[in-house]
Structures are given as C-alpha cells and as structure tokens.
Design a protein around this motif. Structure first.
Motif, PDB file in Angstrom:
ATOM      1  N   ARG A 296      33.879  40.912  55.254  1.00 48.59           N
ATOM      2  CA  ARG A 296      32.806  40.392  54.777  1.00 48.59           C
ATOM      3  C   ARG A 296      32.618  40.649  53.407  1.00 48.59           C
ATOM      4  NH1 ARG A 296      28.709  38.477  54.397  1.00 48.59           N
ATOM      5  NH2 ARG A 296      26.639  38.974  54.941  1.00 48.59           N
ATOM      6  N   LEU A 297      32.996  41.636  52.504  1.00 47.83           N
ATOM      7  CA  LEU A 297      32.682  41.919  51.438  1.00 47.83           C
ATOM      8  C   LEU A 297      33.791  40.884  50.511  1.00 47.83           C
ATOM      9  CD1 LEU A 297      31.451  43.289  49.098  1.00 47.83           C
ATOM     10  CD2 LEU A 297      33.546  45.120  48.997  1.00 47.83           C
ATOM     11  N   PHE A 298      34.987  40.436  51.205  1.00 45.08           N
ATOM     12  CA  PHE A 298      35.805  39.750  50.221  1.00 45.08           C
ATOM     13  C   PHE A 298      35.199  38.340  50.226  1.00 45.08           C
ATOM     14  CE2 PHE A 298      39.242  36.793  49.773  1.00 45.08           C
ATOM     15  CZ  PHE A 298      39.895  37.395  48.833  1.00 45.08           C
ATOM     16  N   GLY A 299      34.547  37.843  51.246  1.00 48.36           N
ATOM     17  CA  GLY A 299      33.994  36.484  51.535  1.00 48.36           C
ATOM     18  C   GLY A 299      32.749  36.539  50.327  1.00 48.36           C
ATOM     19  N   ALA A 300      31.919  37.748  50.484  1.00 52.42           N
ATOM     20  CA  ALA A 300      30.879  37.452  49.456  1.00 52.42           C
ATOM     21  C   ALA A 300      31.152  37.632  48.034  1.00 52.42           C
ATOM     22  CB  ALA A 300      29.898  38.895  49.791  1.00 52.42           C
ATOM     23  N   LEU A 301      31.978  38.541  47.519  1.00 53.56           N
ATOM     24  CA  LEU A 301      32.485  38.763  46.285  1.00 53.56           C
ATOM     25  C   LEU A 301      33.021  37.285  45.734  1.00 53.56           C
ATOM     26  CD1 LEU A 301      33.959  42.232  46.182  1.00 53.56           C
ATOM     27  CD2 LEU A 301      31.825  41.509  44.781  1.00 53.56           C
ATOM     28  N   SER A 302      33.721  36.728  46.633  1.00 56.45           N
ATOM     29  CA  SER A 302      34.269  35.111  46.413  1.00 56.45           C
ATOM     30  C   SER A 302      33.190  34.444  46.182  1.00 56.45           C
ATOM     31  CB  SER A 302      35.355  34.906  47.623  1.00 56.45           C
ATOM     32  OG  SER A 302      36.331  35.735  47.716  1.00 56.45           O
ATOM     33  N   THR A 303      32.293  34.273  47.147  1.00 57.54           N
ATOM     34  CA  THR A 303      30.917  33.519  47.019  1.00 57.54           C
ATOM     35  C   THR A 303      30.447  33.793  45.521  1.00 57.54           C
ATOM     36  OG1 THR A 303      30.821  33.076  49.240  1.00 57.54           O
ATOM     37  CG2 THR A 303      29.058  32.478  47.959  1.00 57.54           C
ATOM     38  N   ALA A 304      30.169  35.009  45.229  1.00 56.98           N
ATOM     39  CA  ALA A 304      29.637  35.226  43.960  1.00 56.98           C
ATOM     40  C   ALA A 304      30.294  34.982  42.609  1.00 56.98           C
ATOM     41  CB  ALA A 304      29.333  36.858  44.159  1.00 56.98           C
ATOM     42  N   GLY A 305      31.755  34.494  42.851  1.00 57.58           N
ATOM     43  CA  GLY A 305      32.503  34.089  41.654  1.00 57.58           C
ATOM     44  C   GLY A 305      33.146  35.202  41.011  1.00 57.58           C
ATOM     45  N   LEU A 306      33.226  36.479  42.078  1.00 57.54           N
ATOM     46  CA  LEU A 306      33.794  37.673  41.170  1.00 57.54           C
ATOM     47  C   LEU A 306      35.396  37.751  41.570  1.00 57.54           C
ATOM     48  CD1 LEU A 306      30.803  40.133  41.592  1.00 57.54           C
ATOM     49  CD2 LEU A 306      31.443  38.957  39.494  1.00 57.54           C
ATOM     50  N   ASP A 307      35.933  36.858  42.191  1.00 56.96           N
ATOM     51  CA  ASP A 307      37.377  36.760  42.465  1.00 56.96           C
ATOM     52  C   ASP A 307      37.978  38.148  42.781  1.00 56.96           C
ATOM     53  OD1 ASP A 307      39.883  35.645  42.400  1.00 56.96           O
ATOM     54  OD2 ASP A 307      39.876  35.356  40.412  1.00 56.96           O
ATOM     55  N   PRO A 308      37.686  38.678  44.035  1.00 53.81           N
ATOM     56  CA  PRO A 308      38.248  39.919  44.338  1.00 53.81           C
ATOM     57  C   PRO A 308      39.492  39.810  44.895  1.00 53.81           C
ATOM     58  CG  PRO A 308      37.070  38.999  46.292  1.00 53.81           C
ATOM     59  CD  PRO A 308      37.003  37.994  44.953  1.00 53.81           C
ATOM     60  N   ILE A 309      40.335  40.902  44.837  1.00 57.53           N
ATOM     61  CA  ILE A 309      41.645  41.378  45.534  1.00 57.53           C
ATOM     62  C   ILE A 309      41.358  41.837  46.628  1.00 57.53           C
ATOM     63  CG2 ILE A 309      43.842  42.581  45.014  1.00 57.53           C
ATOM     64  CD1 ILE A 309      43.426  42.018  42.012  1.00 57.53           C
ATOM     65  N   GLN A 310      42.297  41.394  47.720  1.00 52.29           N
ATOM     66  CA  GLN A 310      41.915  42.159  48.890  1.00 52.29           C
ATOM     67  C   GLN A 310      43.049  43.417  49.062  1.00 52.29           C
ATOM     68  OE1 GLN A 310      40.194  42.024  51.399  1.00 52.29           O
ATOM     69  NE2 GLN A 310      40.414  40.060  52.576  1.00 52.29           N
ATOM     70  N   PRO A 311      42.594  44.522  49.244  1.00 55.65           N
ATOM     71  CA  PRO A 311      43.246  45.784  49.263  1.00 55.65           C
ATOM     72  C   PRO A 311      43.918  45.858  50.606  1.00 55.65           C
ATOM     73  CG  PRO A 311      40.940  46.372  49.934  1.00 55.65           C
ATOM     74  CD  PRO A 311      41.118  44.821  49.473  1.00 55.65           C
ATOM     75  N   GLU A 312      45.140  46.664  50.455  1.00 56.97           N
ATOM     76  CA  GLU A 312      46.063  46.753  51.578  1.00 56.97           C
ATOM     77  C   GLU A 312      45.437  47.972  52.459  1.00 56.97           C
ATOM     78  OE1 GLU A 312      50.083  45.391  48.918  1.00 56.97           O
ATOM     79  OE2 GLU A 312      49.617  47.357  49.587  1.00 56.97           O
ATOM     80  N   GLY A 313      44.884  49.007  51.476  1.00 53.58           N
ATOM     81  CA  GLY A 313      44.275  50.188  52.456  1.00 53.58           C
ATOM     82  C   GLY A 313      43.164  50.826  51.835  1.00 53.58           C
ATOM     83  N   ALA A 314      42.671  51.767  52.251  1.00 54.90           N
ATOM     84  CA  ALA A 314      41.541  52.514  51.580  1.00 54.90           C
ATOM     85  C   ALA A 314      40.401  51.567  51.623  1.00 54.90           C
ATOM     86  CB  ALA A 314      41.619  53.044  50.106  1.00 54.90           C
ATOM     87  N   TYR A 315      39.341  51.886  51.084  1.00 57.45           N
ATOM     88  CA  TYR A 315      37.959  51.113  51.343  1.00 57.45           C
ATOM     89  C   TYR A 315      37.281  50.463  49.932  1.00 57.45           C
ATOM     90  CZ  TYR A 315      35.696  55.811  51.707  1.00 57.45           C
ATOM     91  OH  TYR A 315      35.276  57.168  51.413  1.00 57.45           O
TER      92      TYR A 315
END
Ligand code: GLN
Length: 385
Positions: free
Chosen positions: A298-317
């Motif tokens: 959910r957060l990955f999608g939102a940050l991508s839409t916001a143009g903030l180009d996130p990195i998907q983490p392998e672990g942790a939150y």
C-alpha cells in the motif's frame, strides 16, 4: 559553578526521529516518521502481564531477567535462529534492545576504541557509541541493494577498530544480510580479531519468504558475537522496553553487570507478559508478516504515485523514498514541507547518514493501523495528482 556538559555529548543532537514526532503532533498529522508501531498488543502477552501485576510480581527480577523468560528465549533461539544459548549463562534480558546495545558497548569496549557502523544507520546506534566514548567508523553501502563486501569492510577499518555492528533486517534500509555477506564479515573479523555486535530486532518482519540469518549461527562467528534482539516489534510493545543480548558466558556476564549498574533489571511483570508470548503459535508470525506485507504494498504504491520513487524493503517496516520531487534544499526541509503540504510525517534521510547522501532520502514507517495508513497513503497520492 559554570554549566558543564560532557565533551562526549558535544556532537550529540536530539534525533530527527523525535523532532518529527513532536512537529507531527503539533500539526495533528499522521506519523509515518518514528517507528512507533501502534498496533494492538497480542492478548496473550497483554493478559499475562496484567496477571503478573495482579499476582504482585512487581519486585526486581534478577539483573539478567527471570529464568522462565531466558529459557523461553533459549528455546526460540534454537528453533528460529540456529543459536544454542545456555539460559543460565548466555542470555541477558535488558530494558529494551537499546539497553542491550548500550550495555554491550560499555561492557566490552573502551573509550577510544573504534566501532564500524554501516550506513544508512540507525542514529541511536551512533549516539549510543558516542556516549560510551567509542569512535564510530562509517562504511557507506549503496542503494538499492546495500550489499556489504570484504574489501569495503577492510577499507573502513582503522588501527583502533575493535568491533563491527550489523543491523539485519536493517533500519532504515530493510536490507537483510545474505550468507555471503556474513561470511565476508567473518573473514575480516577473524583477520583483525573483531567483536561482532548484531541488532536483529526486526527478525520476524520480512517479505517474499526471505529467511532471516543470524550471524552468530554462521561461519565461526558465534564465539565473537553479541546477538541483540527485542520484543518491541514482534509483540508491538515499543513502550514496554524489553530486549535481550546473547553472548558467550564471559561477555554475557559483563553485559549483565553493566545492566545491573544502569537499570537494575528490566520491568518484571512485563517479562512475564512476553514469556507467555513466546508460546504464540507459528501462525501468529505468519499473520504478522502477511499484514506487514500488505501495508508495504500500500505504501509503496502511494509513494510511487506521489513521485517519491521508493525502494521496496526486504525486511523491517520502513521504506526509503527519494526526496527530489519535493524540490527542497535538504531532507529536513523536505520532511517539513511534506508534513505542511499533506499532514504526513516522515524522517529526514540525514538522520541515517553522516555525509550528504542522506539529503536525498526520506524514511516512512508503515507499522500503522490500516485506517491511518490508508489515510496517509490517500494524502500522499493526492500530492502526485
Ligand atoms: N526504532 C524506531 C525508529 O527507528 C523508534 C526509535 C526511537 O524512537 N528512537 O523510528
């Protein structure tokens, strides 16, 4: 007398993690900054702590923790981490994993010794080292993989280096150490006779079926490793302050000695609470992972839409995202600007680096109730519209 502050504190400033929480509360925003983890506490854990209070188990425990808890930890270490630890001599229950780390530094290192802390780092590790008079040597790992290798580790060592810290899954990167990386650490640690300190507090929070590897269980690292783990994240009890250190007997004894001096013991009734939690069925951990995995998407999608180009983490939150689209001159300004514009708090990337690399990043925490996370995501998505 003129006001005197210890020289060790001169470079120490209040963490931006806390500064953002304060600002977020002032403006009534949604806090995706500090890793507060305000999810409900599992009833098993909660009820056992309440029962312990009702049963008046409220006096000091032994400085290394109640034996039943150490036995439960020992069983869990064997089952989940491949670590054989004697509950009577190799496990110390502490006032949060932060206390386990602080006590380890004070018990096993001397002022002026060096500790390698890979970056991006959790700033409290750096500050705890400074308070202990330990010099921090950095080693910058590159996104998006953040892989550690023997040559760059060797290059980060100084003549006074005595130890290396490994945080896996990493805060803030989420990077989970691969077997080869741990083998590289073992090789260099052997060459230079280094102590290895781990922080594995996010061990149960991981994605796509990744396996958590505990360095103490691999190569020949066991005898030179202090493994630090905690209950805050596993049972969503960040305010209970319960963690533990696992180490060979002489080191564990020294850590317990310091823990006694600083804290006397970890909160006794809460130790009973988490002891019960260790009996949680395996589905508890599976459900927790599935829940975090959906929050992560959910957060990955939102940050991508916001143009903030996130990195998907392998672990942790936590999720790192690029601040460039916010057009600010540094990460602190970017975090404040985001909070003003959409009421969502993050942590400036500068909190996780000693050099300028951090200015390009913001860290978002997704350990939130779905309703709050959904609202934060909706606000972030509007930013991109
Ligand atoms: N570990 C959490 C974080 O990284 C909270 C730490 C804290 O409050 N200092 O945000």
């Amino acid at each position: 007398m003129s006001m005197s502050i210890s020289k060790r504190l001169h470079e120490l400033a209040q963490s931006d993690i806390r500064a953002m929480t304060r600002r977020c509360m002032e403006v009534g925003g949604i806090n995706l900054g500090q890793g507060i983890c305000d999810l409900p506490t599992p009833p098993l854990v909660r009820d056992a702590a309440i029962q312990a209070i009702l049963d008046r188990k409220s006096i000091y425990s032994p400085c290394e923790g109640i034996l039943r808890l150490r036995q439960a930890i020992s069983t869990k270490l064997e089952r989940d981490n491949g670590i054989a630890a004697d509950p009577r001599s190799e496990i110390v229950v502490t006032t949060g994993s932060a206390a386990a780390f602080a006590c380890t530094l004070h018990a096993l290192l001397d002022p002026g010794d060096g500790l390698v802390i890979p970056q991006p780092h959790y700033g409290y590790h750096v500050n705890a080292a400074r308070v202990a008079g330990v010099e921090v040597h950095s080693l910058v790992l590159n996104e998006p993989e953040y892989l550690l290798d023997a040559d760059s580790l060797r290059a980060s060592l100084r003549p006074n280096t005595r130890a290396i810290l490994l945080c896996t899954p990493g805060n803030p990167s989420g990077h989970m150490l691969r077997r080869e990386e741990i083998e590289c650490v073992a090789e260099v640690a052997r060459e230079r006779d280094l102590l290895v300190i781990t922080d594995e507090i996010y061990e149960y929070i991981r994605y796509e079926g990744r396996e958590h590897l505990s360095p103490a269980a691999l190569a020949d690292l066991g005898p030179r490793t202090v493994t630090i783990m905690g209950l805050s994240k596993t049972f969503s009890i960040t305010g209970w302050r319960l963690g533990y250190a696992v180490a060979p007997p002489a080191m564990a004894e020294a850590i317990a000695l310091v823990h006694d001096v600083f804290y006397i013991c970890a909160p006794t009734p809460l130790q009973y609470g988490v002891t019960a939690g260790f009996a949680s069925p395996p589905d508890f951990f599976e459900e927790m992972r599935a829940d975090y995995a959906s929050k992560r998407e959910r957060l990955f999608g939102a940050l991508s839409t916001a143009g903030l180009d996130p990195i998907q983490p392998e672990g942790a939150y936590y999720m790192l995202a690029r601040s460039a689209a916010l057009n600010c001159s540094n990460s602190k300004e970017a975090a404040f600007s985001l909070l003003e514009r959409c009421g969502v708090a993050s942590v400036p990337g500068a909190a996780f680096y000693s050099g300028p690399q951090g200015e390009d990043w913001l860290r978002f925490c997704f350990a939130k109730e779905d309703a709050d996370l959904d609202e934060a995501c909706a606000r972030l998505e509007r930013l991109g519209a």
